[in-house]
Design an enzyme around this catalytic site. Structure first.
Site, PDB file in Angstrom:
ATOM      1  N   CYS A   1      31.240  27.043 -51.650  1.00 19.03           N
ATOM      2  CA  CYS A   1      30.152  27.787 -51.004  1.00 19.03           C
ATOM      3  C   CYS A   1      30.344  27.775 -49.485  1.00 19.03           C
ATOM      4  O   CYS A   1      29.389  27.621 -48.724  1.00 19.03           O
ATOM      5  CB  CYS A   1      28.799  27.234 -51.395  1.00 19.03           C
ATOM      6  SG  CYS A   1      28.640  25.434 -51.274  1.00 19.03           S
ATOM      7  N   GLY A   2      31.609  27.892 -49.071  1.00 22.01           N
ATOM      8  CA  GLY A   2      31.906  27.986 -47.648  1.00 22.01           C
ATOM      9  C   GLY A   2      31.513  26.723 -46.900  1.00 22.01           C
ATOM     10  O   GLY A   2      31.741  25.599 -47.361  1.00 22.01           O
TER      11      GLY A   2
END
Length: 217
Positions: free
Chosen positions: A88-89
């Site tokens: 998720c970055g």
């Protein structure tokens, strides 16, 4: 050298993988939209309730209430909210990095409550003072779990073991941007002069502001 048949098999395999990936992307996008709609629909309620609580605390003289009374901060709890999974970055890495710097400022031995697996894994490996962990909360988020966490923190504060509790979390702005927020959980905060100027609203309370405040608390 690969035969023409082998090349065709590989091409078909790649096309099948593309179809599966596209389907997974569509499912993920649908889940993301659903979660985003939930966040945006509940935010106005949470924001208004928080503003109302601050306003009521500042309007009423109940400084002796145990959840409002400010004490000398000798021991505090930091509640960190992260996700349970990765991919998720910078969602988890940014808030973990921020929390590390913050704990180094206020004291590395500060009590830490982690909500989410990623935060727990990081700080547990580095021997931080984790007093409680709530993993997989977001797999089936419900009011019972929320109440369990709130009551645990409230009891620690009321016991006098800890004098200040704050929460660090990501505030959703867009899919690619979240703002890191540090917010006071206990004691309840009063409205500041700037808050009152920005609101500039007169409320009418029934039956009265003090009874509403005590019921909400």
């Amino acid at each position: 050298m690969a035969t023409l048949k082998e090349i065709r098999i590989r091409v078909n395999a790649v096309k099948n993988i593309q179809k599966i990936t596209k389907a997974m992307k569509m499912v993920a996008a649908a889940k993301m939209r659903k979660a985003q709609d939930k966040i945006l629909s509940t935010r106005p309620y949470a924001s208004k309730l928080s503003a109302l609580m601050s306003e009521l605390v500042s309007l009423n003289d109940i400084t002796n209430h145990p959840l409002i009374q400010e004490r000398e901060v000798k021991k505090r709890i930091v509640v960190l909210i992260t996700s349970d999974r990765g991919l998720c970055g910078a969602f988890n890495s940014n808030i973990i990095k921020y929390t590390v710097n913050y704990l180094n400022t206020i004291g590395k031995d500060t009590a830490l409550v982690t909500i989410g697996k990623k935060g727990y894994d990081f700080f547990n490996k580095r021997n931080y003072n984790i007093i409680k962990n709530y993993p997989t909360v977001f797999h089936n988020l419900n009011i019972q779990t929320s109440n369990e966490i709130v009551n645990y923190l409230k009891d620690l504060y009321l016991s006098g073991e800890y004098d200040y509790i704050e929460i660090i979390y990501n505030e959703f702005k867009s899919v690619i941007k979240q703002n890191i927020v540090t917010d006071t959980f206990l004691p309840f905060k009063k409205s500041t002069a700037d808050d009152k100027k920005s609101k500039n609203i007169d409320f009418i309370f029934e039956p009265d502001s003090k009874n509403i405040l005590l019921a909400l608390i």
